[in-house]
Design an enzyme around this catalytic site. Sequence first.
Site, short mmCIF file in Angstrom:
data_model
loop_
_atom_site.label_atom_id
_atom_site.label_comp_id
_atom_site.label_asym_id
_atom_site.label_seq_id
_atom_site.Cartn_x
_atom_site.Cartn_y
_atom_site.Cartn_z
N CYS A 124 0.75 -1.26 0.02
CA CYS A 124 0.00 -0.08 0.00
C CYS A 124 0.90 1.43 -0.07
CB CYS A 124 -0.91 -0.09 1.18
SG CYS A 124 -2.41 1.27 0.75
N LYS A 203 -12.48 -5.20 2.05
CA LYS A 203 -11.99 -4.36 3.10
C LYS A 203 -12.93 -3.30 3.41
CE LYS A 203 -7.84 -1.73 4.66
NZ LYS A 203 -6.43 -1.33 4.12
N LYS A 256 -11.64 -8.36 5.97
CA LYS A 256 -11.22 -7.40 7.04
C LYS A 256 -11.75 -6.40 7.16
CE LYS A 256 -7.05 -4.44 8.01
NZ LYS A 256 -5.93 -3.91 7.54
#
Length: 335
Positions: A124, A203, A256
């Site tokens: 990321c 996510k 997540k």
Amino acid sequence: MNFVGQFPAYRPRRLRQSAALRRLVSETQLNAAQLVLPLFVRSGRKVRRPIQAMPGVFQLSPDEILREATRAHHLGVPAILLFGIPDKKDAKASGAYAAKGIVQETVRLLKKELPQLLVITDVCLCEYMEHGHCGIVQQSKSGAKILNDPTLKLLARTAASHVEAGADMVAPSDMMDGRVRAIREQLDADGFSETPIMSYAAKFASAFYGPFREVAESTPKFGDRRSYQMDAGNAEEALREVALDIQEGADIVMVKPALAYLDLIHRVKTQFGYPTAAYAVSAEYSMIKAAAARGWIDERALTLESLLAMRRAGADLLITYAAQDVARWLKEGTA
Ligand SMILES: [Zn+2]
């Protein structure tokens, strides 16, 4: 379910009479081989900077990462998930894909000293961007916009630099559209077609990430992540996100956070049958730690039960800050 016995012929308690019987018919087990330990690396030597909201979690210098990873590996934890905290941040996230970046150097060290350990790298840009967002930001009168397609190049470059350094797997966590494909194409072009991708597929924009931002130093300077991370109420969309990532080449898909999203772990596993990872995020860990510190709960029992629930829901891999404790408890046979 087609058939269920009826009382009094069927008495479920018959099989709960002893520990041995219960173990014999136990449907779900925890195993250290399923654990992934997240670790946070920053530059320096002998640095162990504690994270206030996450007792037992530290920002570590590479030498300390090696010590921590070695300890985890000896306990039976097969994999770590590595995050980097660079010395400098900028608007292009240069530190994310620098050949001698903090993650790249640490991966080299780990693969040299501890080749058996699986090193997964988080891919990321937020830790490396001065603004703390996961993509390139365009400022305008109407506010800031996170640009999708230009960000893909940087993510692909970051992933390739990790694999070049020796990473066994890359795990993109940015939630840009199309990033798994961009990374897959880049890795294939660079001769790394054997390197798997674990995508943070579903996510959610979550308050459960609070303590993580302290450890990763990645709090956005403005706005929030809701234009790229998912809305907590959207399950159908989460399944589409997972389908997309699989089509783009993800080998493992992740949900997540974990504990508040067990329904999705279950649906993802049932619908796609792909290796599925659950990320028990920072607040899941912090809440247990905080309550345990006050003597309100049994830390070990609650941690193990939470992880077992993720397994029961369908998770194959468990990413947890408690990985070392869990491995130790399993080893001691006290689980
Ligand atoms: Zn990010």
